[in-house]
Design an enzyme around this catalytic site. Structure first.
Site, PDB file in Angstrom:
ATOM      1  N   LYS A  34      59.784  -7.809  -9.880  1.00  0.00           N
ATOM      2  CA  LYS A  34      58.529  -7.060 -10.015  1.00  0.00           C
ATOM      3  C   LYS A  34      58.833  -5.645  -9.551  1.00  0.00           C
ATOM      4  CE  LYS A  34      53.672  -6.905  -8.683  1.00  0.00           C
ATOM      5  NZ  LYS A  34      53.560  -5.780  -7.732  1.00  0.00           N
ATOM      6  N   ALA A  76      46.674  -5.646  -8.938  1.00  0.00           N
ATOM      7  CA  ALA A  76      46.178  -4.719  -7.908  1.00  0.00           C
ATOM      8  C   ALA A  76      44.736  -4.300  -8.137  1.00  0.00           C
ATOM      9  CB  ALA A  76      47.054  -3.473  -7.806  1.00  0.00           C
TER      10      ALA A  76
END
EC number: 2.8.1.10
Length: 260
Positions: free
Chosen positions: A96, A184
Site C-alpha cells: 500500500k 481514508a
C-alpha cells in the site's frame, strides 16, 4: 467476491491495525469486521523486539493477508526503500503505497506517488496507491500499471465522510475495470455504505473503528453497512428526482364508489 490483482476475497472491508486501545481489542475488532486483509505500517510498528514479536504473533493468529504500507514516507526514495524492506520482511509483493506531501493534511504527494509506483511496479510489486480523488492522477497510476486505486474520501482520520461525491463517482464511471477502494476519511458506517452504493469495490478503515467507544461493535457496524451498500448497488438504485412522484398510482374508480 472482490479481486485484488490475481487474488479473490469474500470481504470488501480492509482494516488497519493501529490505534486500538489494546492488542486484544485489535484482534477482536478485526475478527468481528470479517476483514481478510489487514494493513500494517513498517515505520509505525516495531518489526523486531519483544513488542514487535507480540504484535506479529497476534496478526498471524488471525489468519489474514497482510498488506504492508509506507505510511509516514515523505519522498519517493523513502517510500521505495520502505516498500523493499516490507517485501523482505513479509514475503509479499503487495504494498500500500503512501507518499505524503503535508503533515497537517496528510495529503498524498501525487507527483511522487506516480513516480514511486512506476519504480515499484518495474521491480515486481503489486501496488495499492493511496491518492486523492483526482481523475487525472488515478489515470496516471493505471497507466503506470496499478490495477487497484485507493482514493480518499476526506483527509486521514478526519471522519468527515465523502466530501466530493461527484469526483468519486466519476472515477468509478471512468475506471470500470479497476478495483477501486475508498481509503481514508470515513467516520461512520453510513459513510461506508455510501461508498459502496457508488459502486466502489471495497473500503479501507482504521481510525473510525479503532477510536470508537466500542471498537468491536463498530467493526460489526461497518461490516453490515458495507454489505448493505453493496447489495443496494447490485440491486440497482433508483435515480434521485427533483420533484415528488406518487408511489401509489391512481387508476380507475375508487373502490368505495364501485360498491352498489
Amino acid at each position: 467476491m472482490v479481486k485484488f490483482y490475481d487474488r479473490e476475497f469474500g470481504s470488501r472491508l480492509l482494516i488497519g491495525s493501529a490505534l486500538y486501545p489494546s492488542p486484544a481489542i485489535m484482534q477482536d475488532s478485526i475478527r468481528e469486521s470479517g476483514a481478510e486483509i489487514v494493513t500494517v505500517s513498517l515505520r509505525r510498528e516495531t518489526a523486531g523486539g519483544k513488542a514487535g514479536d507480540q504484535f506479529w504473533s497476534l496478526i498471524r493468529e488471525l489468519g489474514v493477508t497482510v498488506l504492508p504500507n509506507t505510511a509516514g514516507c515523505r519522498g519517493v526514495r523513502d517510500a521505495v526503500t520502505t516498500a523493499k524492506l516490507a517485501r523482505e520482511l513479509f514475503a509479499t509483493s503487495w504494498i500500500k503505497l503512501e507518499v505524503i506531501a503535508d503533515n497537517d493534511t496528510l495529503q498524498p504527494d501525487v507527483v511522487g506517488l506516480v513516480e514511486a509506483a512506476q519504480i515499484l511496479i518495474k521491480d515486481g510489486f503489486e501496488v495499492f496507491p493511496y491518492c486523492t480523488e483526482d481523475l487525472s492522477v488515478a489515470m496516471r497510476l493505471v497507466d503506470a500499471g496499478c490495477r487497484v486505486v485507493m482514493p480518499w474520501a476526506a483527509p486521514i482520520g478526519s471522519a468527515r465522510g465523502i466530501t466530493n461525491r461527484d469526483a468519486l463517482k466519476l472515477l468509478r464511471d471512468r475506471l470500470p475495470d479497476i478495483t477501486l477502494v475508498v481509503d481514508a476519511g470515513l467516520g461512520a458506517p453510513s459513510h461506508a455504505a455510501e461508498a459502496m452504493e457508488l459502486g466502489y469495490d471495497a473500503v479501507l478503515l482504521n481510525t473510525a473503528i479503532a477510536k470508537a467507544e466500542d471498537p468491536v461493535a463498530m467493526a460489526r457496524g461497518f461490516k453490515l453497512a458495507i454489505e448493505a451498500g453493496r447489495t443496494g448497488f447490485e440491486a440497482g438504485l433508483m435515480g434521485a428526482r427533483d420533484f415528488a412522484s406518487p408511489s401509489t398510482p391512481v387508476i380507475g374508480t375508487p373502490f368505495w364508489h364501485a360498491v352498489s
